[in-house]
Design a protein around this motif. Structure first.
Motif, PDB file in Angstrom:
ATOM      1  N   UNK A 276       0.840  -1.198   0.000  1.00  0.00           N
ATOM      2  CA  UNK A 276       0.000   0.000   0.000  1.00  0.00           C
ATOM      3  C   UNK A 276       0.878   1.252   0.000  1.00  0.00           C
ATOM      4  N   UNK A 277       0.481   2.287  -0.753  1.00  0.00           N
ATOM      5  CA  UNK A 277       1.248   3.548  -0.708  1.00  0.00           C
ATOM      6  C   UNK A 277       1.132   4.273   0.629  1.00  0.00           C
ATOM      7  N   UNK A 278       0.200   3.846   1.492  1.00  0.00           N
ATOM      8  CA  UNK A 278       0.066   4.453   2.819  1.00  0.00           C
ATOM      9  C   UNK A 278       0.936   3.752   3.866  1.00  0.00           C
ATOM     10  N   UNK A 279       1.704   2.736   3.454  1.00  0.00           N
ATOM     11  CA  UNK A 279       2.426   1.924   4.435  1.00  0.00           C
ATOM     12  C   UNK A 279       3.506   2.737   5.158  1.00  0.00           C
ATOM     13  N   UNK A 280       4.173   3.622   4.450  1.00  0.00           N
ATOM     14  CA  UNK A 280       5.266   4.390   5.043  1.00  0.00           C
ATOM     15  C   UNK A 280       4.787   5.715   5.640  1.00  0.00           C
ATOM     16  N   UNK A 281       3.500   5.938   5.719  1.00  0.00           N
ATOM     17  CA  UNK A 281       2.970   7.144   6.345  1.00  0.00           C
ATOM     18  C   UNK A 281       2.667   6.868   7.804  1.00  0.00           C
ATOM     19  N   UNK A 282       2.680   7.930   8.591  1.00  0.00           N
ATOM     20  CA  UNK A 282       2.393   7.835  10.019  1.00  0.00           C
ATOM     21  C   UNK A 282       1.398   8.915  10.402  1.00  0.00           C
ATOM     22  N   UNK A 283       0.930   8.837  11.630  1.00  0.00           N
ATOM     23  CA  UNK A 283      -0.083   9.786  12.086  1.00  0.00           C
ATOM     24  C   UNK A 283       0.438  11.213  12.043  1.00  0.00           C
ATOM     25  N   UNK A 284       1.741  11.424  12.332  1.00  0.00           N
ATOM     26  CA  UNK A 284       2.294  12.772  12.352  1.00  0.00           C
ATOM     27  C   UNK A 284       2.637  13.277  10.960  1.00  0.00           C
ATOM     28  N   UNK A 285       3.053  12.378  10.086  1.00  0.00           N
ATOM     29  CA  UNK A 285       3.473  12.801   8.746  1.00  0.00           C
ATOM     30  C   UNK A 285       2.331  12.871   7.741  1.00  0.00           C
ATOM     31  N   UNK A 286       1.166  12.323   8.083  1.00  0.00           N
ATOM     32  CA  UNK A 286       0.051  12.312   7.132  1.00  0.00           C
ATOM     33  C   UNK A 286      -0.381  13.714   6.697  1.00  0.00           C
ATOM     34  N   UNK A 287      -0.549  14.698   7.617  1.00  0.00           N
ATOM     35  CA  UNK A 287      -0.983  16.025   7.153  1.00  0.00           C
ATOM     36  C   UNK A 287       0.024  16.716   6.241  1.00  0.00           C
ATOM     37  N   UNK A 288       1.312  16.334   6.330  1.00  0.00           N
ATOM     38  CA  UNK A 288       2.323  16.963   5.476  1.00  0.00           C
ATOM     39  C   UNK A 288       2.425  16.308   4.103  1.00  0.00           C
ATOM     40  N   UNK A 289       1.709  15.233   3.886  1.00  0.00           N
ATOM     41  CA  UNK A 289       1.759  14.553   2.599  1.00  0.00           C
ATOM     42  C   UNK A 289       1.024  15.380   1.535  1.00  0.00           C
ATOM     43  N   UNK A 290       1.399  15.144   0.301  1.00  0.00           N
ATOM     44  CA  UNK A 290       0.773  15.841  -0.831  1.00  0.00           C
ATOM     45  C   UNK A 290       0.215  14.784  -1.782  1.00  0.00           C
ATOM     46  N   UNK A 291      -1.045  14.447  -1.598  1.00  0.00           N
ATOM     47  CA  UNK A 291      -1.698  13.467  -2.451  1.00  0.00           C
ATOM     48  C   UNK A 291      -3.187  13.771  -2.493  1.00  0.00           C
ATOM     49  N   UNK A 292      -3.855  13.090  -3.403  1.00  0.00           N
ATOM     50  CA  UNK A 292      -5.324  13.160  -3.508  1.00  0.00           C
ATOM     51  C   UNK A 292      -5.831  11.759  -3.794  1.00  0.00           C
ATOM     52  N   UNK A 293      -6.697  11.286  -2.938  1.00  0.00           N
ATOM     53  CA  UNK A 293      -7.286   9.966  -3.095  1.00  0.00           C
ATOM     54  C   UNK A 293      -8.648  10.119  -3.766  1.00  0.00           C
ATOM     55  N   UNK A 294      -8.750   9.593  -4.970  1.00  0.00           N
ATOM     56  CA  UNK A 294     -10.001   9.668  -5.744  1.00  0.00           C
ATOM     57  C   UNK A 294     -10.672   8.298  -5.691  1.00  0.00           C
ATOM     58  N   UNK A 295     -11.932   8.274  -5.297  1.00  0.00           N
ATOM     59  CA  UNK A 295     -12.685   7.028  -5.153  1.00  0.00           C
ATOM     60  C   UNK A 295     -13.782   6.999  -6.215  1.00  0.00           C
TER      61      UNK A 295
END
Length: 391
Positions: A276-295
């Motif tokens: 999963x591309x979310x595997x290396x994300x954490x609770x603290x680093x998530x808001x600093x990420x730059x992505x858009x999840x389209x469902x």
């Protein structure tokens, strides 16, 4: 009111005014700050795509007129109604002008003072107004009987045939476009709603990203299929920057991701594992990420058999780590199942691992503790005990 009371009133008014201005200033600054921090998104929450095309060649623009049917269907209602009214009024006026020309050439108008034995091409056309009325009556097949074509004028008969054929074409095209616009499955998609936020929490012992989706109609979507795309900017090993690079995100429910039984709201989830591309994300680093999840949710409308697609998107600020959705389905005393949409997008905080890697490391550690290891070099030797103590 005496002088002292008047002074107290003025002071109170001044204090209230200052507080109001302070709150308004604070709200205005916060509002501008939120707008400045708002991320650009490709797909809006209601599914509209935020994209524009520039420097398109003129020849490419002509392709839209070749596929005129799709172009008309994609037009907004105000432009479509403008074309609808213009097509009918324009054709009525054009043929009215032609009927007036026929009457003028054949000298049927009153200004030519026709004789009593004169047979006009069209009875009772006395000017442009009556010619327009005859054109209207002919094309919409009203047929009041006061104005009619005679058999003495071949030009009028030919013009009558042409207007009748063209009127049928205009009626078929415009009425079909209006009906197709009304019955487009895009309107059915408006009754499919997604939760405002996505959440990340444990589900079945695994860390998952969860989204809630609901069908507001009792009619089902047949052969429903749900999937996602993660859009972000990536840099290839060759140094090429790819904007809006797409990564597949697999969403499932307990029964899979195809042929969903979409009678009640469903909670779909994506398992955050090593792939999963979310595997290396954490609770603290998530808001600093730059992505858009389209469902995306694709399905066939039960009543019309038309295929529709529903879209929405989530940016990092809309993904809540360590939360889960509140339950919304309950059973009444009468035995009916009730869905409370008041709690549809509400969440509650739950205990969640700091990151996906932490969860899997913890599981590996527990597994190692439970496992035992054989030592092939270990030899058990018997030792004879002797009593060195003499009595």
């Amino acid at each position: 009111m005496d002088a002292s009371g008047h002074g107290v009133f003025k002071q109170l008014t001044r204090v209230l005014t200052e507080r109001m201005l302070k709150h308004l200033r604070k709200w205005f600054v916060m509002h501008l700050f939120q707008q400045s921090r708002q991320r650009a998104r490709l797909v809006s929450k209601d599914g509209r795509c935020n994209i524009e095309f520039g420097n398109v060649e003129a020849q490419s623009r002509l392709i839209f007129f070749v596929d005129i049917w799709t172009t008309v269907l994609d037009l907004k209602w105000r432009y479509k109604m403008t074309i609808f009214i213009t097509a009918f009024l324009g054709s009525w006026f054009l043929f009215g002008l032609l009927w007036y020309v026929v009457a003028y050439v054949h000298k049927d108008l009153p200004e030519f003072h026709p004789s009593v034995n004169h047979t006009p091409c069209v009875e009772n056309i006395n000017g442009m107004t009556s010619a327009f009325l005859f054109s209207l009556e002919t094309q919409v097949t009203i047929g009041y009987g006061f104005r009619c074509v005679t058999e003495k004028c071949a030009t009028a008969i030919f013009l009558l045939i042409c207007q009748s054929i063209l009127g049928v074409i205009i009626n078929s095209f415009m009425c079909g476009a209006i009906l197709a616009k009304i019955s487009r499955p895009k309107k059915r998609a408006k009754t499919i709603t997604f939760s405002k936020n996505a959440v990340i929490s444990k589900r079945g012992g695994k860390l998952c990203l969860l989204i809630r989706v609901a069908n507001l109609r009792k009619s089902l979507l047949i052969s429903s299929h749900i999937y996602g795309k993660l859009l972000k900017t990536t840099v290839t090993p060759e140094g090429e920057t790819i904007i809006l690079d797409q990564t597949n995100i697999n969403f499932v429910v307990d029964a899979g991701n195809e042929n969903l039984f979409f009678i009640s709201p469903l909670t779909i989830y994506h398992i955050i594992d090593h792939n999963s591309p979310f595997f290396h994300m954490a609770a603290e680093t998530l808001p600093q990420q730059d992505f858009e999840l389209v469902v995306f949710l694709d399905g066939t409308v039960e009543s019309t058999s038309a295929t529709c697609q529903v879209r929405t998107s989530y940016v990092p600020e809309e993904v809540l780590w360590g939360y889960r959705f509140l339950p919304i389905v309950s059973k009444t005393k009468e035995g009916k199942y009730r869905v409370d949409f008041h709690n549809f997008s509400k969440t509650v905080e739950v205990e969640t691992p700091h990151c996906a890697m932490c969860l899997y490391n913890e599981k590996d550690t527990r597994a190692r503790i439970k496992r035992g290891y054989d030592n092939p070099n270990f030899i058990l030797s018997e030792v004879n005990e002797t009593d060195d103590t003499k009595m």
